[in-house]
Design a protein around this motif. Structure first.
Motif, PDB file in Angstrom:
ATOM      1  N   THR A 121       0.853  -1.183   0.000  1.00 53.22           N
ATOM      2  CA  THR A 121       0.000   0.000   0.000  1.00 53.22           C
ATOM      3  C   THR A 121       0.888   1.231   0.000  1.00 53.22           C
ATOM      4  OG1 THR A 121      -0.090   0.437   2.372  1.00 53.22           O
ATOM      5  CG2 THR A 121      -1.560  -1.286   1.522  1.00 53.22           C
ATOM      6  N   ALA A 122       0.252   2.379  -0.110  1.00 50.29           N
ATOM      7  CA  ALA A 122       0.962   3.645   0.008  1.00 50.29           C
ATOM      8  C   ALA A 122       0.464   4.423   1.212  1.00 50.29           C
ATOM      9  CB  ALA A 122       0.810   4.456  -1.263  1.00 50.29           C
ATOM     10  N   ASN A 123      -0.130   3.710   2.151  1.00 47.24           N
ATOM     11  CA  ASN A 123      -0.627   4.371   3.353  1.00 47.24           C
ATOM     12  C   ASN A 123       0.540   4.753   4.262  1.00 47.24           C
ATOM     13  OD1 ASN A 123      -3.306   3.905   2.545  1.00 47.24           O
ATOM     14  ND2 ASN A 123      -3.256   1.861   3.457  1.00 47.24           N
ATOM     15  N   LYS A 124       0.589   5.999   4.632  1.00 45.85           N
ATOM     16  CA  LYS A 124       1.713   6.477   5.439  1.00 45.85           C
ATOM     17  C   LYS A 124       1.877   5.689   6.732  1.00 45.85           C
ATOM     18  CE  LYS A 124       2.019  11.259   3.870  1.00 45.85           C
ATOM     19  NZ  LYS A 124       1.972  12.678   4.268  1.00 45.85           N
ATOM     20  N   GLU A 125       0.763   5.281   7.317  1.00 51.32           N
ATOM     21  CA  GLU A 125       0.834   4.612   8.615  1.00 51.32           C
ATOM     22  C   GLU A 125       1.409   3.197   8.521  1.00 51.32           C
ATOM     23  OE1 GLU A 125      -1.871   5.869   7.189  1.00 51.32           O
ATOM     24  OE2 GLU A 125      -3.515   4.427   7.169  1.00 51.32           O
ATOM     25  N   ASP A 126       1.543   2.688   7.320  1.00 48.54           N
ATOM     26  CA  ASP A 126       2.098   1.345   7.144  1.00 48.54           C
ATOM     27  C   ASP A 126       3.616   1.335   7.107  1.00 48.54           C
ATOM     28  OD1 ASP A 126      -0.602   0.355   4.917  1.00 48.54           O
ATOM     29  OD2 ASP A 126      -0.408   0.184   7.095  1.00 48.54           O
ATOM     30  N   TYR A 127       4.227   2.517   7.138  1.00 48.28           N
ATOM     31  CA  TYR A 127       5.678   2.634   7.055  1.00 48.28           C
ATOM     32  C   TYR A 127       6.195   3.324   8.314  1.00 48.28           C
ATOM     33  CZ  TYR A 127       4.831   1.556   2.179  1.00 48.28           C
ATOM     34  OH  TYR A 127       4.419   0.938   1.017  1.00 48.28           O
ATOM     35  N   ASP A 128       7.351   2.892   8.781  1.00 52.46           N
ATOM     36  CA  ASP A 128       7.861   3.509   9.997  1.00 52.46           C
ATOM     37  C   ASP A 128       8.943   4.558   9.732  1.00 52.46           C
ATOM     38  OD1 ASP A 128       9.889   0.656  11.206  1.00 52.46           O
ATOM     39  OD2 ASP A 128       9.798   1.656   9.251  1.00 52.46           O
ATOM     40  N   TYR A 129       9.582   4.509   8.598  1.00 52.23           N
ATOM     41  CA  TYR A 129      10.565   5.532   8.262  1.00 52.23           C
ATOM     42  C   TYR A 129      10.419   5.939   6.801  1.00 52.23           C
ATOM     43  CZ  TYR A 129      12.980   4.682  12.650  1.00 52.23           C
ATOM     44  OH  TYR A 129      13.289   4.584  13.979  1.00 52.23           O
ATOM     45  N   TRP A 130      10.581   7.240   6.568  1.00 49.49           N
ATOM     46  CA  TRP A 130      10.483   7.822   5.237  1.00 49.49           C
ATOM     47  C   TRP A 130      11.690   8.713   4.979  1.00 49.49           C
ATOM     48  CZ3 TRP A 130       6.092   7.752   1.814  1.00 49.49           C
ATOM     49  CH2 TRP A 130       4.992   7.040   2.298  1.00 49.49           C
ATOM     50  N   GLY A 131      12.078   8.784   3.721  1.00 55.35           N
ATOM     51  CA  GLY A 131      12.991   9.825   3.318  1.00 55.35           C
ATOM     52  C   GLY A 131      12.240  11.148   3.216  1.00 55.35           C
ATOM     53  N   GLN A 132      12.974  12.221   3.021  1.00 51.51           N
ATOM     54  CA  GLN A 132      12.330  13.532   2.943  1.00 51.51           C
ATOM     55  C   GLN A 132      11.658  13.743   1.591  1.00 51.51           C
ATOM     56  OE1 GLN A 132      15.609  16.227   3.567  1.00 51.51           O
ATOM     57  NE2 GLN A 132      16.198  16.228   1.419  1.00 51.51           N
ATOM     58  N   GLY A 133      11.999  12.916   0.623  1.00 53.24           N
ATOM     59  CA  GLY A 133      11.409  13.041  -0.706  1.00 53.24           C
ATOM     60  C   GLY A 133      12.262  13.907  -1.619  1.00 53.24           C
ATOM     61  N   THR A 134      12.201  13.590  -2.893  1.00 52.78           N
ATOM     62  CA  THR A 134      12.921  14.390  -3.879  1.00 52.78           C
ATOM     63  C   THR A 134      11.975  14.720  -5.033  1.00 52.78           C
ATOM     64  OG1 THR A 134      14.928  14.539  -5.236  1.00 52.78           O
ATOM     65  CG2 THR A 134      13.880  12.382  -5.114  1.00 52.78           C
ATOM     66  N   GLN A 135      11.907  15.978  -5.381  1.00 52.62           N
ATOM     67  CA  GLN A 135      11.038  16.418  -6.464  1.00 52.62           C
ATOM     68  C   GLN A 135      11.699  16.112  -7.802  1.00 52.62           C
ATOM     69  OE1 GLN A 135       7.863  18.175  -6.630  1.00 52.62           O
ATOM     70  NE2 GLN A 135       8.163  17.598  -8.788  1.00 52.62           N
ATOM     71  N   VAL A 136      10.971  15.416  -8.645  1.00 52.83           N
ATOM     72  CA  VAL A 136      11.441  15.148 -10.002  1.00 52.83           C
ATOM     73  C   VAL A 136      10.432  15.738 -10.984  1.00 52.83           C
ATOM     74  CG1 VAL A 136      12.031  13.399 -11.710  1.00 52.83           C
ATOM     75  CG2 VAL A 136      12.637  13.046  -9.301  1.00 52.83           C
ATOM     76  N   THR A 137      10.922  16.542 -11.865  1.00 55.36           N
ATOM     77  CA  THR A 137      10.078  17.143 -12.896  1.00 55.36           C
ATOM     78  C   THR A 137      10.484  16.596 -14.258  1.00 55.36           C
ATOM     79  OG1 THR A 137       9.800  19.170 -11.602  1.00 55.36           O
ATOM     80  CG2 THR A 137       9.355  19.318 -13.959  1.00 55.36           C
ATOM     81  N   VAL A 138       9.488  16.163 -15.015  1.00 52.72           N
ATOM     82  CA  VAL A 138       9.738  15.685 -16.372  1.00 52.72           C
ATOM     83  C   VAL A 138       9.265  16.768 -17.332  1.00 52.72           C
ATOM     84  CG1 VAL A 138       9.294  13.911 -18.089  1.00 52.72           C
ATOM     85  CG2 VAL A 138       9.470  13.301 -15.654  1.00 52.72           C
ATOM     86  N   SER A 139      10.199  17.361 -18.010  1.00 51.09           N
ATOM     87  CA  SER A 139       9.870  18.467 -18.907  1.00 51.09           C
ATOM     88  C   SER A 139      10.995  18.646 -19.915  1.00 51.09           C
ATOM     89  CB  SER A 139       9.687  19.758 -18.104  1.00 51.09           C
ATOM     90  OG  SER A 139       9.487  20.854 -18.978  1.00 51.09           O
ATOM     91  N   SER A 140      10.610  19.074 -21.091  1.00 57.72           N
ATOM     92  CA  SER A 140      11.619  19.365 -22.114  1.00 57.72           C
ATOM     93  C   SER A 140      12.119  20.794 -21.985  1.00 57.72           C
ATOM     94  CB  SER A 140      11.036  19.136 -23.510  1.00 57.72           C
ATOM     95  OG  SER A 140       9.868  19.899 -23.688  1.00 57.72           O
TER      96      SER A 140
END
Length: 125
Positions: A106-125
């Protein structure tokens, strides 16, 4: 304290491949019973789990992404990686790596105990 850190490009051109790496510290990616996921959140949408690499190296993919995704790990560096082929602007998202204490599909936040801070990826020409 377990810490996860995503790294990779912040801008990718359409049709190219995206590669991201998650570096884990404070714990080994080979320790049972942990499962390590790639999860993303497109703008204005919910979280999407893309795939998992287990402590034993087993890999599971979300069928939605299976044809374009490859997940791998480097135990010597305590890292796991995501490779996404043929990106489109719809792949623009914040990409996270996260740890769960079992095989979570799943992608439910409560199912995970540790997360990275996240990285923004943009797909654009």
């Amino acid at each position: 304290q377990v810490r996860l850190q995503e790294s990779g490009p912040d801008l990718v051109k359409p049709s190219q491949a995206l590669s991201l790496t998650c570096t884990v510290s404070g714990g080994s990616i080979t320790t049972t019973p942990y499962y390590w996921s790639w999860i993303r959140q497109p703008p204005g949408k919910g979280l999407e789990q893309m795939g998992i690499v287990a402590y034993d190296g087993s890999i599971y993919y979300n069928p939605t992404f299976r044809s374009r995704t490859s997940i791998s790990r480097d135990t010597s560096k305590n890292q796991f990686s995501l490779h996404l082929n043929s990106v489109t602007p719809e792949d623009t998202a914040v990409y996270y790596c996260a740890r769960a204490q079992g095989p979570v599909f799943t992608a439910n936040k409560e199912d995970y105990d540790y997360w990275g801070q996240g990285t923004q990826v943009t797909v654009s020409s």
